[in-house]
Design a protein around this motif. Structure first.
Motif, PDB file in Angstrom:
ATOM      1  N   UNK A   1       0.844  -1.197   0.000  1.00 10.18           N
ATOM      2  CA  UNK A   1       0.000   0.000   0.000  1.00 10.18           C
ATOM      3  C   UNK A   1       0.880   1.249   0.000  1.00 10.18           C
ATOM      4  N   UNK A   2       1.350   1.599  -1.198  1.00 10.39           N
ATOM      5  CA  UNK A   2       2.236   2.758  -1.330  1.00 10.39           C
ATOM      6  C   UNK A   2       1.478   4.039  -1.045  1.00 10.39           C
ATOM      7  N   UNK A   3       0.307   4.153  -1.652  1.00  8.86           N
ATOM      8  CA  UNK A   3      -0.603   5.226  -1.351  1.00  8.86           C
ATOM      9  C   UNK A   3      -0.143   6.619  -1.775  1.00  8.86           C
ATOM     10  N   UNK A   4      -0.875   7.614  -1.247  1.00 15.56           N
ATOM     11  CA  UNK A   4      -1.928   7.464  -0.241  1.00 15.56           C
ATOM     12  C   UNK A   4      -3.146   6.729  -0.805  1.00 15.56           C
ATOM     13  N   UNK A   5      -3.648   5.773  -0.020  1.00 13.16           N
ATOM     14  CA  UNK A   5      -4.783   4.963  -0.444  1.00 13.16           C
ATOM     15  C   UNK A   5      -5.732   4.752   0.731  1.00 13.16           C
ATOM     16  N   UNK A   6      -7.013   4.961   0.489  1.00  8.88           N
ATOM     17  CA  UNK A   6      -8.050   4.646   1.470  1.00  8.88           C
ATOM     18  C   UNK A   6      -8.485   3.200   1.258  1.00  8.88           C
ATOM     19  N   UNK A   7      -8.263   2.366   2.261  1.00  9.70           N
ATOM     20  CA  UNK A   7      -8.741   0.984   2.230  1.00  9.70           C
ATOM     21  C   UNK A   7     -10.087   0.967   2.949  1.00  9.70           C
ATOM     22  N   UNK A   8     -11.152   0.567   2.236  1.00 14.32           N
ATOM     23  CA  UNK A   8     -12.512   0.702   2.760  1.00 14.32           C
ATOM     24  C   UNK A   8     -13.172  -0.654   2.972  1.00 14.32           C
ATOM     25  N   UNK A   9     -14.249  -0.652   3.771  1.00 16.58           N
ATOM     26  CA  UNK A   9     -15.170  -1.788   3.902  1.00 16.58           C
ATOM     27  C   UNK A   9     -14.499  -3.028   4.495  1.00 16.58           C
ATOM     28  N   UNK A  10     -14.294  -2.964   5.804  1.00 16.19           N
ATOM     29  CA  UNK A  10     -13.615  -4.023   6.552  1.00 16.19           C
ATOM     30  C   UNK A  10     -14.607  -5.087   7.023  1.00 16.19           C
ATOM     31  N   UNK A  11     -14.099  -6.296   7.371  1.00 19.76           N
ATOM     32  CA  UNK A  11     -14.981  -7.300   7.980  1.00 19.76           C
ATOM     33  C   UNK A  11     -15.642  -6.732   9.238  1.00 19.76           C
ATOM     34  N   UNK A  12     -16.950  -6.863   9.337  1.00 16.88           N
ATOM     35  CA  UNK A  12     -17.698  -6.190  10.413  1.00 16.88           C
ATOM     36  C   UNK A  12     -17.330  -6.708  11.795  1.00 16.88           C
ATOM     37  N   UNK A  13     -16.999  -7.967  11.903  1.00 15.30           N
ATOM     38  CA  UNK A  13     -16.793  -8.549  13.234  1.00 15.30           C
ATOM     39  C   UNK A  13     -15.561  -7.996  13.941  1.00 15.30           C
ATOM     40  N   UNK A  14     -14.629  -7.382  13.202  1.00 17.28           N
ATOM     41  CA  UNK A  14     -13.457  -6.782  13.863  1.00 17.28           C
ATOM     42  C   UNK A  14     -13.646  -5.282  14.060  1.00 17.28           C
ATOM     43  N   UNK A  15     -14.874  -4.800  13.849  1.00 20.25           N
ATOM     44  CA  UNK A  15     -15.167  -3.371  13.981  1.00 20.25           C
ATOM     45  C   UNK A  15     -16.409  -3.178  14.854  1.00 20.25           C
ATOM     46  N   UNK A  16     -16.316  -3.442  16.150  1.00 20.55           N
ATOM     47  CA  UNK A  16     -17.516  -3.455  16.998  1.00 20.55           C
ATOM     48  C   UNK A  16     -18.129  -2.090  17.271  1.00 20.55           C
ATOM     49  N   UNK A  17     -17.485  -1.002  16.881  1.00 21.16           N
ATOM     50  CA  UNK A  17     -18.051   0.325  17.115  1.00 21.16           C
ATOM     51  C   UNK A  17     -18.519   0.975  15.809  1.00 21.16           C
ATOM     52  N   UNK A  18     -18.651   0.153  14.762  1.00 24.58           N
ATOM     53  CA  UNK A  18     -18.868   0.669  13.409  1.00 24.58           C
ATOM     54  C   UNK A  18     -20.214   0.229  12.845  1.00 24.58           C
ATOM     55  N   UNK A  19     -20.854   1.128  12.096  1.00 24.32           N
ATOM     56  CA  UNK A  19     -22.125   0.798  11.442  1.00 24.32           C
ATOM     57  C   UNK A  19     -21.867  -0.130  10.260  1.00 24.32           C
ATOM     58  N   UNK A  20     -22.768  -1.087  10.078  1.00 27.35           N
ATOM     59  CA  UNK A  20     -22.655  -2.026   8.968  1.00 27.35           C
ATOM     60  C   UNK A  20     -23.221  -1.425   7.682  1.00 27.35           C
ATOM     61  N   UNK A  21     -22.772  -1.980   6.541  1.00 27.10           N
ATOM     62  CA  UNK A  21     -23.352  -1.559   5.267  1.00 27.10           C
ATOM     63  C   UNK A  21     -24.785  -2.081   5.170  1.00 27.10           C
ATOM     64  N   UNK A  22     -25.661  -1.263   4.663  1.00 26.91           N
ATOM     65  CA  UNK A  22     -27.071  -1.630   4.624  1.00 26.91           C
ATOM     66  C   UNK A  22     -27.324  -2.867   3.771  1.00 26.91           C
ATOM     67  N   UNK A  23     -26.564  -3.029   2.700  1.00 32.44           N
ATOM     68  CA  UNK A  23     -26.785  -4.169   1.817  1.00 32.44           C
ATOM     69  C   UNK A  23     -25.935  -5.378   2.155  1.00 32.44           C
ATOM     70  N   UNK A  24     -25.057  -5.282   3.171  1.00 36.43           N
ATOM     71  CA  UNK A  24     -24.215  -6.411   3.555  1.00 36.43           C
ATOM     72  C   UNK A  24     -23.771  -6.240   5.004  1.00 36.43           C
TER      73      UNK A  24
END
Length: 510
Positions: A380-403
């Motif tokens: 990841x040389x970047x700058x790069x935004x890496x988006x949409x992580x597995x939900x189970x490792x993000x307990x304070x984060x809103x889930x995607x509505x379609x997944x």
């Protein structure tokens, strides 16, 4: 030996030893006192910074400018017949001083003779450009402001030992090439961040450093005890949960720049005490935070560089911060570099085995996270935004509505280094409570973000607006913008082991 002789011997043994260089400086200090001057100085009003003094120097060689007053530390000195040339330095730059025997009284000339490299002095004189074109001040009056008793490092090599540089940062700032300038850039970067956020109507706040629950991040805390209340407390590992409480209370755009403490290892990008900024924007999401992050970093870069293409490393490599920045999903990067779909448990386990990553008894998404770190991050040389992580490792984060298996989260990477982390914030109190209660398989309590905080749930029940939240590691950002490759190079006083004097006993335990 008599008791008095023994006491005297013990007292002498406790006195610090004076080396030959300090002895010479002490003798000069005594001479200054004998002359009726204070070797450690007094108030010195109305002096200009050296940068301002340089502005008064005429353009033409050999011309005199106005009278001026300046102060600084002696960095260089040399003789030329009846002339003496000294260079002094302050935080704005250096200037040459010209001492002429004909311009000074006998007392002032003698006083000058008791000066050493490292002394702090004030001067009154005339702005002057020498025949060779050097910016100078012709000294008419000398004032001693502080006699230095320490010998400076060797002229051409300075402080060479890395630990000495960090432990004696005060000397490194004086004599290290570019160190003071780098640290002042840190202040400029922080000023820029505040200016950008002020323009977007964010409010800066301060929240507690002592927490009753070590929440808001996956990290091991420092633990302390409050005697009066007889309660265990933790130095904060994140700023998040208190800032969200303030959003509940109606501060819709809020941020804090604060010290955070994690009881973990020390390496090139980690120090147990570091500086973070966390920012929360009501009625935004993680896409709002991407736009804000890009603006914050670009504006900060402009304060320390004339170009958004910054040098990186000793070999001519660069970082191009020109907008827009790349955006890729976690899943597509995983598939490209790990070579399989992150939802294919068997394939992920096979890749994990190749990299020596433990699989047995661990949640599949924790394994995915470890494989991502091992196979993807270095690319990841970047700058790069890496988006949409597995939900189970993000307990304070809103889930995607379609997944619901994917969390609306991004991390910003530059040159393989994580620089920022952001979420669309979870504001459903029932789901948040459920996630607090459900620890991930294979993840210990101390390593999980999912720590029960009943008061935070109570705050969410009052109602927190949908929001985007962002955290940026200030030290890493300064590293990036100043071409520094160790976090200790951008922290004034990084944590070090106890100093080992002769005999190997730490000074703190003597």
């Amino acid at each position: 030996m008599s008791k008095d002789d023994q006491n005297s011997a013990n007292e002498n043994a406790r006195k610090p030893k004076v080396d030959r260089f300090e002895k010479v400086r002490l003798e000069k200090l005594d001479k200054i006192v004998e002359m009726g001057f204070d070797p450690f100085g007094q108030r010195f009003d109305d002096h200009l910074s050296i940068a301002e003094a340089r502005e008064l120097v005429p353009e033409a060689s050999g011309e005199a400018g106005p009278v001026c007053r300046a102060a600084g530390r002696i960095m260089l000195r040399r003789k030329a017949g009846k002339l003496r040339f000294y260079d002094i330095k302050d935080q704005t730059g250096r200037i040459q001083l010209l001492f002429s025997r004909g311009d000074l009284s006998e007392q002032q000339w003698e006083l000058m003779g008791h000066l050493d490299l490292g002394d702090l002095i004030g001067i009154d004189g005339i702005a002057w450009r020498t025949d060779s074109g050097e910016c100078s001040i012709k000294v008419q009056k000398l004032t001693v402001l502080c006699k230095s008793l320490a010998q400076p490092p060797e002229k051409y090599h300075g402080l060479e030992d890395e630990e000495t540089k960090l432990r004696q940062r005060y000397s490194d700032l004086i004599y290290g090439e570019g160190v003071l300038e780098r640290m002042l850039k840190r202040s400029s970067i922080l000023d820029s961040i505040r200016q950008t956020l002020r323009a977007h109507k964010f409010n800066e706040v301060e929240t507690p450093v002592l927490h009753s629950i070590a929440g808001g991040a996956a990290a091991r805390p420092f633990i302390t005890h409050h005697n009066a209340l007889d309660m265990e407390l933790y130095l904060r590992i994140a700023l998040e949960l208190h800032l969200k409480r303030l959003m509940v209370g109606g501060i819709e755009r809020v941020y804090e720049i604060g010290r955070v403490f994690r009881n973990e290892g020390v390496d090139k990008t980690h120090n147990p005490e570091f500086t973070m900024i966390e920012i929360y924007q009501a009625y935004g999401d993680y896409r709002s935070m991407m736009d804000l992050t890009e603006e914050l970093v670009v504006n900060a870069a402009k304060t320390v560089s004339d170009s958004l293409v910054l040098p990186w490393g000793p070999d001519g490599d660069t970082i191009d911060l020109t907008s827009p920045w790349e955006r890729k999903t976690y899943g597509e990067l995983f598939e490209k570099h790990a070579g399989c779909d992150m939802r294919d448990t068997a394939a992920v386990a096979a890749v994990a085995a190749k990299h020596g990553i433990e699989v047995e008894g661990r949640h599949p998404d924790v394994v995915v996270s470890d494989v991502f770190e091992a196979t993807v991050e270095d690319h990841l040389v970047g700058p790069i935004f890496v988006t949409d992580y597995p939900a189970s490792i993000c307990p304070l984060t809103k889930r995607k509505q379609d997944d619901p298996n994917i969390a609306e989260r991004f991390e910003l990477f530059v040159k393989g280094m994580e620089l920022a982390n952001a979420y669309t914030e979870l504001n459903d109190p029932r789901l948040q409570e459920e996630l607090f209660l459900t620890q991930l398989d294979g993840m210990s309590e101390e390593d999980s973000m999912a720590k029960m905080d009943h008061d935070f749930i109570r705050a969410l029940k009052v109602g927190m607006p949908p929001a985007g939240g962002l955290g940026i590691g200030i030290d890493r950002l300064v590293m990036l913008l100043t071409n520094s490759h160790k976090i200790g190079d951008v922290i004034f006083f990084p944590l070090l082991r106890h100093e080992q004097p002769a005999g190997g006993v730490p000074k703190e335990t003597e």
